[in-house]
Design a protein around this motif. Structure first.
Motif, PDB file in Angstrom:
ATOM      1  N   UNK A 116       1.020  -1.126   0.292  1.00 51.93           N
ATOM      2  CA  UNK A 116      -0.243  -0.417   0.190  1.00 51.93           C
ATOM      3  C   UNK A 116       1.118   1.699  -0.020  1.00 51.93           C
ATOM      4  N   UNK A 117       0.867   1.967  -0.950  1.00 55.25           N
ATOM      5  CA  UNK A 117       2.078   3.366  -0.954  1.00 55.25           C
ATOM      6  C   UNK A 117       1.381   4.387   0.047  1.00 55.25           C
ATOM      7  N   UNK A 118       0.335   4.035   0.781  1.00 56.35           N
ATOM      8  CA  UNK A 118       0.252   4.904   1.571  1.00 56.35           C
ATOM      9  C   UNK A 118       0.889   4.332   3.180  1.00 56.35           C
ATOM     10  N   UNK A 119       1.241   3.483   3.048  1.00 58.50           N
ATOM     11  CA  UNK A 119       1.219   2.561   4.886  1.00 58.50           C
ATOM     12  C   UNK A 119       1.977   3.930   5.390  1.00 58.50           C
ATOM     13  N   UNK A 120       1.087   3.481   6.598  1.00 60.28           N
ATOM     14  CA  UNK A 120       2.574   4.281   7.952  1.00 60.28           C
ATOM     15  C   UNK A 120       3.205   3.343   8.566  1.00 60.28           C
ATOM     16  N   UNK A 121       4.743   3.317   9.444  1.00 64.93           N
ATOM     17  CA  UNK A 121       5.553   2.977   9.525  1.00 64.93           C
ATOM     18  C   UNK A 121       4.249   2.285  11.058  1.00 64.93           C
ATOM     19  N   UNK A 122       3.852   3.148  11.676  1.00 63.56           N
ATOM     20  CA  UNK A 122       3.267   2.261  12.672  1.00 63.56           C
ATOM     21  C   UNK A 122       2.694   1.612  12.711  1.00 63.56           C
ATOM     22  N   UNK A 123       2.029   1.036  11.028  1.00 63.87           N
ATOM     23  CA  UNK A 123       1.081  -0.079  10.515  1.00 63.87           C
ATOM     24  C   UNK A 123       2.267  -0.920  10.910  1.00 63.87           C
ATOM     25  N   UNK A 124       3.398  -1.126  10.464  1.00 65.43           N
ATOM     26  CA  UNK A 124       4.299  -1.816  10.702  1.00 65.43           C
ATOM     27  C   UNK A 124       4.499  -2.100  11.952  1.00 65.43           C
ATOM     28  N   UNK A 125       5.213  -1.683  12.541  1.00 66.04           N
ATOM     29  CA  UNK A 125       5.146  -1.721  13.824  1.00 66.04           C
ATOM     30  C   UNK A 125       4.515  -2.384  14.830  1.00 66.04           C
ATOM     31  N   UNK A 126       3.146  -2.193  14.462  1.00 67.89           N
ATOM     32  CA  UNK A 126       1.734  -3.356  15.464  1.00 67.89           C
ATOM     33  C   UNK A 126       1.390  -3.950  15.113  1.00 67.89           C
TER      34      UNK A 126
END
Length: 282
Positions: A36-46
């Motif tokens: 997803x080009x609009x991903x956020x780093x917090x999504x990955x951390x979670x």
């Protein structure tokens, strides 16, 4: 990737290898997040933080001599900041696969496969940093997955342990023994498994051709894995230590390496191997 020609005979043999294991769920979710080009780093951390075993493995690797951080890394967010998003993604995919090594009955065989795979991954990354820096992290993930087919065969084909033992005793190429006894080899199985998991084309291709790198569409990657694989075998790390000197030297030449480069890489690899014993335990 060139698919196996599934003749009736070969199909019956492939059918004896039951359903390939699915890609671990955390790795699948991470791949989807980063698509997803609009991903956020917090999504990955979670996502990663929910898997405590994986979190522990990533932090252990991030703090090891392989990455040599200047300060202690204690959180996934710090690991992402230090290592970079792509590196963490590759570590998630790679280390998620580690769970496959730790189940089943063939504990010694699986332990040896993990030890060999991780050593190849480290060796390939060290080599790439010297001659193809942009490929270093891709080399690490492919190194960990390159013998996935052996793991699947060890779990699903009753006679496989005997085939491995026969190759070891006779000091023969394991792929030769696999083809003679099964009609295909672990590179076919590993490539098909990664293809079924929906992994990127370069992963499936290099796993399929890491013993024959000139046939790969990604020759730089394939030669890096071929070199690292044979270097690791020459150090007697793994279940089959029949290293191909001719292929080893051919890959060195292709990659533009000198014998001195090879000696320095071997020394660096064994230094990490001795310092980071805990990394090699399932």
């Amino acid at each position: 990737m060139q698919r196996i020609n599934e003749s009736d005979k070969l199909k019956s043999i492939l059918d004896s290898v039951r359903d390939f294991p699915p890609i671990p769920q955390t790795a699948f979710k991470v791949v989807k997040i980063l698509e997803n080009p609009e991903y956020h780093v917090t999504d990955l951390v979670y996502c990663v933080s929910k898997d405590m075993g994986l979190t522990t493995e990533i932090l252990r690797l991030a703090n090891s001599a392989l990455y040599n951080p200047s300060t202690k890394i204690s959180t996934i967010k710090q690991a992402i900041t230090y290592l970079g998003m792509n590196t963490v993604k590759n570590l998630v995919i790679s280390l998620s696969s580690k769970a496959l090594f730790g189940s089943g009955n063939l504990r010694l065989l699986e332990q040896k496969l993990w030890e060999h795979s991780l050593t190849v991954a480290i060796s390939a990354r060290l080599t790439a940093l010297r001659v193809r820096p942009a490929l270093a992290e891709e080399c690490f993930i492919i190194g960990l997955l390159h013998d996935l087919g052996q793991l699947i065969l060890a779990k699903e084909v009753h006679s496989y342990e005997a085939i491995v033992q026969d190759a070891y005793n006779k000091k023969l190429d394991l792929r030769q023994m696999e083809n003679e006894n099964l009609g295909f080899d672990h590179t076919d199985v590993g490539g098909l498994a990664l293809e079924k998991w929906g992994m990127p084309a370069h992963l499936t291709d290099v796993v399929r051709w890491h013993h024959q790198p000139d046939k790969s569409k990604y020759r730089d990657l394939a030669h890096l894995i071929c070199f690292a694989n044979n270097l690791t075998k020459s150090k007697l790390i793994g279940i089959n230590n029949h290293h191909d000197i001719e292929k080893f030297q051919h890959s060195m030449k292709y990659l533009g390496m000198t014998p001195e480069d090879g000696d320095e890489l071997e020394s660096a690899l064994m230094d990490i191997y001795e310092k980071e014993k805990e990394l090699f335990k399932i």
